[in-house]
Design a protein around this motif. Structure first.
Motif, PDB file in Angstrom:
ATOM      1  N   UNK A 249       0.825  -1.204   0.000  1.00 49.91           N
ATOM      2  CA  UNK A 249       0.000   0.000   0.000  1.00 49.91           C
ATOM      3  C   UNK A 249       0.861   1.257   0.000  1.00 49.91           C
ATOM      4  N   UNK A 250       1.843   1.317   0.901  1.00 45.70           N
ATOM      5  CA  UNK A 250       2.733   2.488   0.956  1.00 45.70           C
ATOM      6  C   UNK A 250       3.483   2.628  -0.365  1.00 45.70           C
ATOM      7  N   UNK A 251       3.987   1.518  -0.875  1.00 51.08           N
ATOM      8  CA  UNK A 251       4.744   1.540  -2.124  1.00 51.08           C
ATOM      9  C   UNK A 251       3.905   2.109  -3.266  1.00 51.08           C
ATOM     10  N   UNK A 252       2.628   1.776  -3.292  1.00 55.47           N
ATOM     11  CA  UNK A 252       1.762   2.255  -4.374  1.00 55.47           C
ATOM     12  C   UNK A 252       1.494   3.756  -4.279  1.00 55.47           C
ATOM     13  N   UNK A 253       1.621   4.328  -3.080  1.00 53.49           N
ATOM     14  CA  UNK A 253       1.345   5.750  -2.879  1.00 53.49           C
ATOM     15  C   UNK A 253       2.558   6.635  -3.153  1.00 53.49           C
ATOM     16  N   UNK A 254       3.749   6.061  -3.131  1.00 54.40           N
ATOM     17  CA  UNK A 254       4.974   6.868  -3.208  1.00 54.40           C
ATOM     18  C   UNK A 254       5.063   7.744  -4.456  1.00 54.40           C
ATOM     19  N   UNK A 255       4.781   7.231  -5.666  1.00 49.13           N
ATOM     20  CA  UNK A 255       4.896   8.123  -6.829  1.00 49.13           C
ATOM     21  C   UNK A 255       4.025   9.373  -6.717  1.00 49.13           C
ATOM     22  N   UNK A 256       2.799   9.222  -6.203  1.00 47.25           N
ATOM     23  CA  UNK A 256       1.914  10.377  -6.053  1.00 47.25           C
ATOM     24  C   UNK A 256       2.415  11.310  -4.963  1.00 47.25           C
ATOM     25  N   UNK A 257       2.926  10.758  -3.871  1.00 49.76           N
ATOM     26  CA  UNK A 257       3.482  11.593  -2.797  1.00 49.76           C
ATOM     27  C   UNK A 257       4.683  12.366  -3.318  1.00 49.76           C
ATOM     28  N   UNK A 258       5.552  11.707  -4.072  1.00 43.44           N
ATOM     29  CA  UNK A 258       6.738  12.374  -4.628  1.00 43.44           C
ATOM     30  C   UNK A 258       6.332  13.527  -5.552  1.00 43.44           C
ATOM     31  N   UNK A 259       5.354  13.268  -6.414  1.00 41.80           N
ATOM     32  CA  UNK A 259       4.913  14.292  -7.356  1.00 41.80           C
ATOM     33  C   UNK A 259       4.358  15.510  -6.627  1.00 41.80           C
ATOM     34  N   UNK A 260       3.548  15.267  -5.609  1.00 44.10           N
ATOM     35  CA  UNK A 260       2.936  16.377  -4.889  1.00 44.10           C
ATOM     36  C   UNK A 260       3.944  17.093  -3.998  1.00 44.10           C
ATOM     37  N   UNK A 261       4.918  16.356  -3.467  1.00 46.32           N
ATOM     38  CA  UNK A 261       5.974  17.005  -2.691  1.00 46.32           C
ATOM     39  C   UNK A 261       6.795  17.929  -3.590  1.00 46.32           C
ATOM     40  N   UNK A 262       7.097  17.461  -4.806  1.00 45.88           N
ATOM     41  CA  UNK A 262       7.839  18.289  -5.749  1.00 45.88           C
ATOM     42  C   UNK A 262       7.059  19.554  -6.096  1.00 45.88           C
ATOM     43  N   UNK A 263       5.739  19.406  -6.313  1.00 45.56           N
ATOM     44  CA  UNK A 263       4.893  20.573  -6.595  1.00 45.56           C
ATOM     45  C   UNK A 263       4.855  21.523  -5.401  1.00 45.56           C
ATOM     46  N   UNK A 264       4.705  20.939  -4.202  1.00 38.54           N
ATOM     47  CA  UNK A 264       4.704  21.754  -2.986  1.00 38.54           C
ATOM     48  C   UNK A 264       5.992  22.541  -2.858  1.00 38.54           C
ATOM     49  N   UNK A 265       7.109  21.849  -3.028  1.00 45.69           N
ATOM     50  CA  UNK A 265       8.411  22.489  -2.850  1.00 45.69           C
ATOM     51  C   UNK A 265       8.575  23.648  -3.829  1.00 45.69           C
ATOM     52  N   UNK A 266       8.158  23.412  -5.089  1.00 47.90           N
ATOM     53  CA  UNK A 266       8.279  24.451  -6.103  1.00 47.90           C
ATOM     54  C   UNK A 266       7.406  25.659  -5.770  1.00 47.90           C
ATOM     55  N   UNK A 267       6.159  25.409  -5.383  1.00 50.14           N
ATOM     56  CA  UNK A 267       5.241  26.503  -5.050  1.00 50.14           C
ATOM     57  C   UNK A 267       5.697  27.266  -3.806  1.00 50.14           C
ATOM     58  N   UNK A 268       6.071  26.522  -2.775  1.00 57.79           N
ATOM     59  CA  UNK A 268       6.491  27.162  -1.531  1.00 57.79           C
ATOM     60  C   UNK A 268       7.758  27.983  -1.745  1.00 57.79           C
ATOM     61  N   UNK A 269       8.667  27.459  -2.554  1.00 57.96           N
ATOM     62  CA  UNK A 269       9.908  28.184  -2.823  1.00 57.96           C
ATOM     63  C   UNK A 269       9.626  29.480  -3.583  1.00 57.96           C
ATOM     64  N   UNK A 270       8.709  29.434  -4.546  1.00 52.67           N
ATOM     65  CA  UNK A 270       8.358  30.642  -5.290  1.00 52.67           C
ATOM     66  C   UNK A 270       7.682  31.668  -4.380  1.00 52.67           C
ATOM     67  N   UNK A 271       6.786  31.207  -3.518  1.00 55.77           N
ATOM     68  CA  UNK A 271       6.123  32.122  -2.595  1.00 55.77           C
ATOM     69  C   UNK A 271       7.130  32.773  -1.658  1.00 55.77           C
ATOM     70  N   UNK A 272       8.064  31.977  -1.161  1.00 55.75           N
ATOM     71  CA  UNK A 272       9.092  32.512  -0.265  1.00 55.75           C
ATOM     72  C   UNK A 272       9.989  33.493  -1.011  1.00 55.75           C
ATOM     73  N   UNK A 273      10.298  33.171  -2.268  1.00 49.84           N
ATOM     74  CA  UNK A 273      11.136  34.058  -3.078  1.00 49.84           C
ATOM     75  C   UNK A 273      10.479  35.418  -3.239  1.00 49.84           C
ATOM     76  N   UNK A 274       9.186  35.427  -3.546  1.00 50.12           N
ATOM     77  CA  UNK A 274       8.476  36.695  -3.720  1.00 50.12           C
ATOM     78  C   UNK A 274       8.448  37.503  -2.429  1.00 50.12           C
TER      79      UNK A 274
END
Length: 297
Positions: A87-112
């Motif tokens: 179950x955890x293994x099946x969720x990892x790709x989606x968690x990774x994708x959303x973490x990458x999106x989060x990191x990108x968005x949060x970094x841009x917000x912090x940059x501004x």
């Protein structure tokens, strides 16, 4: 050799090593598994638009749950039990994708936010993750004390690592990113922090390294696709050797190990064909990444 069997806890079958206390370890594994699943339930409905609508504080608060799970101090064996759970293994790709999106968005917000501050260093130092970057950069510099020019692949819109390397250690840096928007933000940041004489930012991928002068390369943890990057980097290093360049290049990548593999894809060994590891600095306390140093075989 460990004798192993499966045990049932709350309807789930866990592998168990006889040498470990049965109930305590099993309950811990089951609790972590549930927390991962519950976290995914919270984020699975967040597409790019919904995530972008959240404030910096809301984003950071949501993903702090994942961060806490990723910094649990478990031995490698228990980590593998968790990540090998179907179950955890099946969720990892989606968690990774959303973490990458989060990191990108949060970094841009912090940059501004920082670009709007009269005292950017003061603002950056209040960033809750600033001590992690400071610690990781300090470890890097201690391991590569003779670096004069560092090329950083995947610098992002807020190149914190380069800002610290330039300001605290006087190292000349080249930030490389394939996202034009990130490059534009990073260029503004370098000017805002007054480090134009130490840092330059260019738009491109790892192929840009062949046109630049550098004696060290660092790869961001979220740089992608890593397999291609390592392959091209190896070819460039071999080309440098054929040209008779005397000074060897220092290569370092940031990896996700232990429970931090919950945050993003760890580097697979087959990606490192033609390289050998010379040193690793394990992530400790709240640092996200293990630093791995390479040289060509």
């Amino acid at each position: 050799m460990n004798n192993m069997k499966n045990i049932e806890i709350n309807g789930y079958s866990w592998p168990y090593v006889f040498s470990r206390p049965l109930q305590r370890q099993s309950q811990q594994l089951d609790s972590i598994r549930k927390q991962i699943i519950q976290f995914h339930e919270k984020i699975r409905g967040l597409d790019g638009g919904k995530m972008a609508a959240l404030s910096s504080g809301q984003l950071f608060g949501l993903f702090s749950e994942l961060d806490a799970l990723g910094h649990l101090d478990l031995d490698e064996e228990l980590c593998q039990y968790i990540f090998n759970d179907p179950k955890v293994h099946s969720l990892l790709p989606d968690i990774y994708s959303r973490y990458s999106n989060f990191f990108s968005l949060h970094e841009r917000q912090l940059t501004e936010e920082i670009l709007g501050c009269e005292n950017p260093w003061g603002a950056l130092e209040t960033f809750s993750l600033y001590p992690r970057y400071e610690s990781m950069i300090r470890d890097y510099v201690r391991s590569c004390p003779k670096v004069s020019t560092l090329a950083f692949l995947g610098c992002g819109p807020l190149p914190i690592s380069l800002l610290l390397l330039g300001r605290l250690y006087g190292i000349h840096c080249i930030g490389i990113d394939s996202d034009p928007e990130a490059v534009a933000f990073a260029t503004r940041c370098v000017k805002h922090f007054g480090l134009e004489d130490k840092i330059r930012i260019i738009c491109g991928d790892e192929s840009a390294l062949s046109r630049l002068e550098w004696d060290s390369v660092m790869m961001a943890g979220l740089a992608w696709p890593k397999q291609r990057i390592f392959k091209n980097l190896h070819s460039m290093l071999k080309a440098r050797e054929k040209k008779g360049l005397e000074k060897p290049a220092s290569i370092c990548y940031r990896d996700y190990t232990g429970m931090r593999q919950l945050l993003y894809w760890p580097v697979r060994e087959e990606y490192l064909t033609g390289f050998k590891k010379t040193m690793s600095i394990q992530a400790e306390r709240q640092v996200n990444n293990t630093l791995v140093f390479l040289e060509c075989e």
